[in-house]
Structures are given as C-alpha cells and as structure tokens.
Design an enzyme around this catalytic site. Structure first.
Site, PDB file in Angstrom:
ATOM      1  N   TYR A 165       0.837  -1.209   0.000  1.00  0.00           N
ATOM      2  CA  TYR A 165       0.000   0.000   0.000  1.00  0.00           C
ATOM      3  C   TYR A 165       0.874   1.262   0.000  1.00  0.00           C
ATOM      4  CZ  TYR A 165      -3.535   3.371   1.579  1.00  0.00           C
ATOM      5  OH  TYR A 165      -4.377   4.463   1.685  1.00  0.00           O
ATOM      6  N   LYS A 169       1.218   4.119  -2.961  1.00  0.00           N
ATOM      7  CA  LYS A 169       0.814   5.508  -2.712  1.00  0.00           C
ATOM      8  C   LYS A 169       1.982   6.480  -2.912  1.00  0.00           C
ATOM      9  CE  LYS A 169      -3.531   4.865  -1.885  1.00  0.00           C
ATOM     10  NZ  LYS A 169      -4.547   5.427  -2.801  1.00  0.00           N
TER      11      LYS A 169
END
Ligand SMILES: NC(=O)c1ccc[n+]([C@@H]2O[C@H](COP(=O)([O-])OP(=O)(O)OC[C@H]3O[C@@H](n4cnc5c(N)ncnc54)[C@H](O)[C@@H]3O)[C@@H](O)[C@H]2O)c1
Length: 261
Positions: A165, A169
C-alpha cells in the site's frame, strides 16, 4: 446532446471508487460545484448512489468497472467517450489496503506476489492507465484537471500500513509529478491529495480492536485532535478540480490535520 453540455459548468467529472467514503463525498461535492459526474466503481452500489444523487440539472451516472482489469478500463474509457462525450476532470480515488483478519497490516514477509501485484494494479496501474487516456482527451480540449488520491502513508513511515500500500501511494506521487510535467503545456493540471486518517469504511478496519479505538488513539497525535471527514477531503479535491487552482500543478496537498511525523 452530451451530458456535458447540460450542466451549469458544462464540465464532466469521472470519480473512481465513487460509491463509498472519500469518493462518494467527492461525487457529491463535484455535483454541488455544478459538474456532471460519472462514478466508476466495481461495486453495484454505484448505481443506487447515482440514482439517489442525480438531478435533472446535474446528472450523476454510474459505470461498473473493476480497475484491476485492463479490459474493464478499456471498456470504461470507451463508454465515457461515446456516452458522455469525454471528460474534463478525473479523480483517481479508488484504492485498496488489504489487512489481516484482525485488521492489522500484512508485514512484508506475509505479502504474497499476487497480493503485491493486486494492490499495485488497483492503486497505481489503474491511475496510470486512466490518466494516460484522460490527458489525451484533455489536451485536445486545452483544459483539464487530474486529481490523484495518495495517502499520508506514501509520504512518511506509517507502522500500521502494508508495504505494498505504502509503495503504491508513494508511486502515485511520483507518477503525478511527471504527469503534471507532460500535460502542463496543454492547460491540464495534475495534482495529488495525501489524506491522513479520514473516517470511511476503509479506515474503519482497525488494527487495534474496535475502529473507534484506533480513531481515538490516532487523534491524540494529530494537532487538530481528530480524524478527518470525507467531506473535508472532497473539499480539497474540489479546489484542485476548479479554476481557482489554475497555477497549481505537480503539487501534493496534505489533508491530515497537521500530522507530519
Ligand atoms: N480513509 C482513509 O483514512 C484514507 C487515508 C489515506 C488515503 N486514503 C485513500 O483514499 C481513497 C479512498 O479511500 P476510502 O477510505 O474512501 O475507501 P472506501 O473503501 O470507503 O472506498 C473505496 C472505493 O473504491 C472502490 N474500489 C476498490 N477497488 C476497486 C476496483 N478494483 N475497481 C473499482 N473500484 C474499486 C470500492 O468499491 C469503494 O467504493 C483510497 O485510494 C485510499 O487509499 C484513504
């Protein structure tokens, strides 16, 4: 007549992941701003949301697409071109953050290649593919706004976030900076918003027992002493999608209550 020509601003916005959380608040806000909106989401809930929000003056449409599938993305972009006449604003908001059953993050040693690739595909590759298509349409129009949703986790160390994640990002920020460089000469801006903790179904999955606990514990370290709301995030997206942000591109707007550590 295209959906675009009938709205107060004459603009049409596409919001991925618009059926829930930050995306849903963004759909509402862009509609209030006078833009027709197309929700692109894998969830069938997109249809009921669109039906509920849509008005004669400012329509909200829905298209079901799984952004993990390049075929679905192809179908989505063709439909937006043929049915809605293209787009002026793209908000790449859909994102996933797989968690263990108890809500805690997967440490690196437990992340399979399949899970890694899935997170990258939804959070990063879909943003790339949709932005690549949108910048072509917007360049021809001589105006456009692309807003990509990253995360505070992509800016600094977050012990409660999975490495896939975080990597996706952080990559969204780098990608958007390059996108801004390439589409700037054509009147198209591209910016990132980096939310801190915002209360949504995604953040309600907690690593500390009840979600309320995690929100409360986290709030103590935030200068504004609370988590954010999806509406506060939507307000930032609305600004970056507006005329008022005309000289801002390649930027990262932190919407995090002041927590930078
Ligand atoms: N909530 C937070 O605290 C927070 C913090 C930082 C960043 N973010 C980011 O904000 C964005 C929105 O998060 P949220 O909290 O509103 O989440 P959410 O889970 O409430 O909503 C996500 C939406 O994306 C859709 N979606 C997920 N995978 C998809 C796919 N493969 N194809 C199409 N649609 C898909 C879901 O159906 C859902 O409607 C995400 O990119 C997330 O990483 C959220």
């Amino acid at each position: 007549m295209s959906a675009q020509a009938t709205t107060p601003t004459g603009r049409i916005a596409v919001v991925t992941g618009g059926a829930s959380g930050i995306g849903l608040a963004t759909v509402r806000r862009l509609q209030e701003d006078g833009h027709a909106v197309v929700i692109a989401d894998r969830s069938e809930a997109a249809h009921s949301v669109a039906q509920e929000l849509s008005t004669n003056e400012v329509p909200v449409h829905s298209e079901i697409a799984d952004l993990a599938s390049p075929d679905d993305i192809d179908r989505l972009t063709s439909t937006i071109t043929t049915t809605y006449g293209g787009l002026d604003i793209l908000v790449n908001n859909a994102g996933i953050h797989p968690k263990r059953e108890d809500g805690s993050h997967f440490p690196i040693k437990e992340i399979s290649l399949d899970q890694w690739n899935h997170v990258m595909t939804v959070n990063l590759t879909a943003t790339f593919l949709l932005s690549k298509w949108a910048m072509g349409v917007m360049k021809e129009r001589g105006w456009g706004r692309i807003v990509n949703v990253s995360s505070r986790a992509g800016r600094m160390y977050m012990p409660i976030s999975g490495a896939h994640y975080v990597a996706s990002k952080a990559a969204v920020i780098g990608f958007t900076r390059t996108l801004a460089g390439e589409c700037g000469p054509y009147g198209v801006t591209a910016n990132t918003v980096a939310p801190g903790r915002i209360k949504t179904p995604l953040s309600d999955v907690s690593g500390l027992g009840s979600s309320q606990n995690l929100h409360e514990v986290f709030s103590q370290s935030v200068p504004l002493r609370r988590v954010g709301t999806a509406d506060e995030l939507a307000a930032a997206v609305s600004f970056l999608a507006s005329e008022d942000s005309s000289f801002i591109t390649g930027a990262v707007l932190d919407v995090n209550g002041g927590i930078f550590g």
